[in-house]
Design a protein around this motif. Sequence first.
Motif, short mmCIF file in Angstrom:
data_model
loop_
_atom_site.label_atom_id
_atom_site.label_comp_id
_atom_site.label_asym_id
_atom_site.label_seq_id
_atom_site.Cartn_x
_atom_site.Cartn_y
_atom_site.Cartn_z
N ILE A 21 0.84 -1.20 0.00
CA ILE A 21 0.00 0.00 0.00
C ILE A 21 0.88 1.26 0.00
CG2 ILE A 21 -1.65 1.35 1.38
CD1 ILE A 21 -2.86 -1.42 2.21
N GLY A 22 1.94 1.23 0.79
CA GLY A 22 2.87 2.36 0.83
C GLY A 22 3.53 2.62 -0.52
N PHE A 23 3.93 1.53 -1.21
CA PHE A 23 4.52 1.69 -2.54
C PHE A 23 3.50 2.29 -3.51
CE2 PHE A 23 7.76 -1.55 -1.32
CZ PHE A 23 8.88 -0.79 -1.62
N CYS A 24 2.25 1.85 -3.41
CA CYS A 24 1.20 2.39 -4.28
C CYS A 24 0.98 3.88 -4.01
CB CYS A 24 -0.10 1.62 -4.10
SG CYS A 24 -0.02 -0.07 -4.74
N VAL A 25 0.92 4.25 -2.75
CA VAL A 25 0.75 5.67 -2.38
C VAL A 25 1.92 6.48 -2.91
CG1 VAL A 25 0.73 7.27 -0.42
CG2 VAL A 25 -0.69 5.21 -0.36
N SER A 26 3.12 5.99 -2.68
CA SER A 26 4.31 6.71 -3.12
C SER A 26 4.35 6.85 -4.64
CB SER A 26 5.56 5.96 -2.62
OG SER A 26 6.66 6.80 -2.60
N GLY A 27 3.98 5.77 -5.34
CA GLY A 27 3.96 5.83 -6.80
C GLY A 27 2.92 6.81 -7.32
N TRP A 39 6.87 11.03 0.17
CA TRP A 39 7.55 10.67 1.42
C TRP A 39 6.58 10.02 2.41
CZ3 TRP A 39 12.40 9.95 1.20
CH2 TRP A 39 13.18 10.69 0.32
N ALA A 40 5.33 10.43 2.39
CA ALA A 40 4.33 9.79 3.25
C ALA A 40 4.18 8.32 2.86
CB ALA A 40 2.99 10.51 3.14
N GLY A 41 4.21 8.03 1.56
CA GLY A 41 4.15 6.65 1.11
C GLY A 41 5.34 5.84 1.59
N LEU A 42 6.52 6.43 1.57
CA LEU A 42 7.70 5.73 2.06
C LEU A 42 7.63 5.49 3.56
CD1 LEU A 42 10.67 7.17 -0.02
CD2 LEU A 42 9.34 5.09 -0.37
N VAL A 43 7.02 6.40 4.29
CA VAL A 43 6.81 6.18 5.73
C VAL A 43 5.88 4.99 5.94
CG1 VAL A 43 5.76 7.18 7.81
CG2 VAL A 43 7.31 8.56 6.41
N ILE A 44 4.86 4.86 5.10
CA ILE A 44 3.95 3.72 5.20
C ILE A 44 4.70 2.42 4.92
CG2 ILE A 44 1.91 2.62 4.20
CD1 ILE A 44 0.83 5.47 3.66
#
Length: 83
Positions: A21-27, A39-44
């Motif tokens: 999910i974090g990779f999807c958000v970051s992408g 960066w929020a995605g990478l935190v996830i």
Amino acid sequence: MAGSSHGHTPAAWTGVTIAFIGFCVSGAFTVLASPLGFWAGLVIVAVGGVVGMAMSAAGLGRPKGAGKPGSAESAREVASVES
């Protein structure tokens, strides 16, 4: 590694799902050109790793020593492959 149970635990599934999910958000935020969302995605992604390790430490992961050479599980795997 036929018959291996590597990664088939609640801790592994939960950690990988959160990281995915974090990779999807970051992408998505990369495409939207939003550095804060990236960066929020990478935190996830990092949270997924922490959650997976915490769940494993709580006993929801693979037992320690399982599948290592010389363990009972490893001997069963070798015997099942040889037969």
